[in-house]
Enzyme design. Structure first.
Site, short mmCIF file in Angstrom:
data_model
loop_
_atom_site.label_atom_id
_atom_site.label_comp_id
_atom_site.label_asym_id
_atom_site.label_seq_id
_atom_site.Cartn_x
_atom_site.Cartn_y
_atom_site.Cartn_z
NE ARG A 1 -7.05 4.68 8.59
CZ ARG A 1 -8.18 4.86 8.06
NH1 ARG A 1 -8.77 5.99 8.34
NH2 ARG A 1 -8.49 4.06 7.24
CD GLU B 1 -13.69 -3.80 -5.16
OE1 GLU B 1 -12.82 -4.36 -5.60
OE2 GLU B 1 -13.97 -2.68 -5.25
CB CYS C 1 -0.99 -0.05 1.26
SG CYS C 1 -2.20 1.44 1.12
CE1 TYR D 1 -2.07 -5.33 14.28
CE2 TYR D 1 -4.66 -5.44 14.15
CZ TYR D 1 -3.22 -5.16 13.70
OH TYR D 1 -3.45 -4.45 12.59
CE LYS E 1 -7.87 -3.76 6.97
NZ LYS E 1 -6.77 -3.05 6.38
CE LYS F 1 -7.88 -1.18 3.75
NZ LYS F 1 -6.29 -1.13 3.69
CB CYS G 1 -1.80 5.25 3.64
SG CYS G 1 -2.08 3.35 4.52
NE ARG H 1 -6.70 4.74 4.46
CZ ARG H 1 -5.67 5.92 4.40
NH1 ARG H 1 -5.54 6.51 3.82
NH2 ARG H 1 -4.68 5.64 5.71
CB CYS I 1 -3.98 3.75 -0.29
SG CYS I 1 -4.85 3.80 1.67
C1 PBG Z 1 -3.32 0.01 4.57
C2 PBG Z 1 -3.97 -0.72 5.53
C3 PBG Z 1 -4.52 -0.41 6.74
C4 PBG Z 1 -5.09 -1.47 7.47
C5 PBG Z 1 -4.30 -2.55 6.89
N1 PBG Z 1 -3.48 -2.19 5.79
C6 PBG Z 1 -5.17 0.81 6.91
C7 PBG Z 1 -6.13 1.67 6.41
O1 PBG Z 1 -6.69 1.05 5.23
O2 PBG Z 1 -6.34 2.73 6.38
C8 PBG Z 1 -5.68 -1.74 8.71
C9 PBG Z 1 -5.66 -2.79 9.66
C10 PBG Z 1 -5.86 -2.61 11.04
O3 PBG Z 1 -6.74 -1.74 11.27
O4 PBG Z 1 -5.86 -3.60 11.83
N2 PBG Z 1 -3.71 0.60 3.72
#
Ligand code: PBG
Length: 340
Positions: free
Chosen positions: A220, A248, A135, A329, A263, A210, A137, A232, A145
């Protein structure tokens, strides 16, 4: 057909109703319950996220994610060994660059933070499955992103860069690039770039469905990646849309994804179930995201919830909904709890 009490139609096949049928019979002991359990969790289901940062001896706890740390590269060997010793097969890497710029140069630099991390983990635990978040970001000064031009996030130039990032990760020794930018065509662009660079055997895990979720808030902090303007929602999905999520996923598969993902996980169990039913042929991942972790952690700290029980219940629910693997996590804690 409606089933009424006293109706001649029994509500289930092969039996009759109470008092002949008593479902409590199979719930009488822990061993009996284990015997009839439909869904089981294993450390082999987990993918453990790691946040890698520059410096030496760094182990910074993320304030909104107790138990989650930003680690410097020299701390990774020990971390990877611990993950492997718990039976967890895979990690996913996120990088915090030394400097941010409009394109995110460090993202595809040979000696970028993720590239260094890949080499360190590969050396410490050669068999570890190393997945990398692909990504922009974390690396861009605007925190979006993709490439930004006059306040808009451009699609096609962004997927070219994502292809370069994936190749750079593969060159450093990564096993599976996982594009999470939600740009159209990102899986196809990465597939093409990998193939051209000689990585035809490298699989892709698409963050296929996502959603633009507020549950990413604590991440973040961990990855220092909030967008500096806007949000986003011009690229991530509207949380209200399930049919679009199937489109998607369908497109990611057509573009060459080897593993698909939904996700976040817990608020989107219906999407996980739909994806499992609709696309039975591909491994399905679910990302139990930062906010899902932080809210239970916070409640546990206040003494309001039993962390071990709610975490294992959440992970079981995600698997029951149809996920084959879970990015979480809790991977290390859950692996330990499962051994108890
Ligand atoms: C990067 C990304 C994000 C997450 C995983 N890859 C953040 C976003 O899209 O803002 C989120 C993972 C999490 O909240 O545990 N784009």
């Amino acid at each position: 057909m409606t089933v009424q009490s006293g109706s001649s139609q029994p509500p289930q096949t092969g039996g009759s109703v109470f008092p002949t049928t008593r479902l409590r019979r199979l719930r009488q002991s822990p061993t009996l319950r284990r015997l009839v359990r439909e869904t089981t969790l294993s450390p082999a289901d987990f993918i453990y996220p790691l946040f890698v940062t520059h410096g030496q001896g760094v182990r910074n706890e993320v304030p909104s994610m107790p138990g989650v740390y930003q680690l410097s590269v020299d701390m990774l060997a020990e971390e990877a060994q611990e993950v492997a010793s718990l039976g967890i097969p895979a990690v996913i890497l996120f990088g915090l660059p030394a400097a941010k710029d409009p394109v995110g140069e460090e993202n595809f630099a040979d000696n970028g933070i993720v590239q260094q991390a890949i080499r360190a983990i590969r050396q410490a635990v050669p068999e570890m499955v190393i997945i990398t978040d692909v990504c922009m970001c974390e690396y861009t000064d605007h925190g979006h992103c993709g490439i930004v031009h006059e306040g808009r996030i451009l699609n096609d130039p962004s997927i070219e860069i994502l292809g370069k990032v994936a190749v750079s990760h593969a060159r450093a020794g990564a096993d599976i690039p996982a594009p999470s930018a939600m740009m159209d065509g990102q899986v196809a662009a990465i597939r093409r770039a990998l193939d051209e660079a000689g990585f035809a055997d490298t699989p892709i895990m698409g963050y296929s469905a996502k959603f633009a979720s507020a549950f990413y808030g604590p991440f973040r902090d961990a990855a220092d990646s909030p967008p500096q303007f806007g949000d986003r929602s011009t690229y991530q999905m509207d949380p209200a849309n399930a049919r679009e999520a199937m489109r998607e996923i369908e497109l990611d598969i057509a573009e060459g994804a080897d593993i698909i993902m939904v996700k976040p996980a817990l608020p989107y169990l219906d999407i996980i179930r739909m994806a499992r039913d609709r696309f039975p042929g591909l491994p399905l991942a679910a990302y139990n995201v930062s906010g899902e972790y932080s809210m239970l952690k916070a409640a546990a700290r206040l003494g309001w919830l039993d962390e071990k029980r709610v975490a294992l219940e959440s992970l079981t629910a995600i698997k029951r909904a149809g996920a084959d693997m879970i990015l979480t996590y809790w991977a290390k804690d859950a692996a330990r709890w499962l051994q108890e």
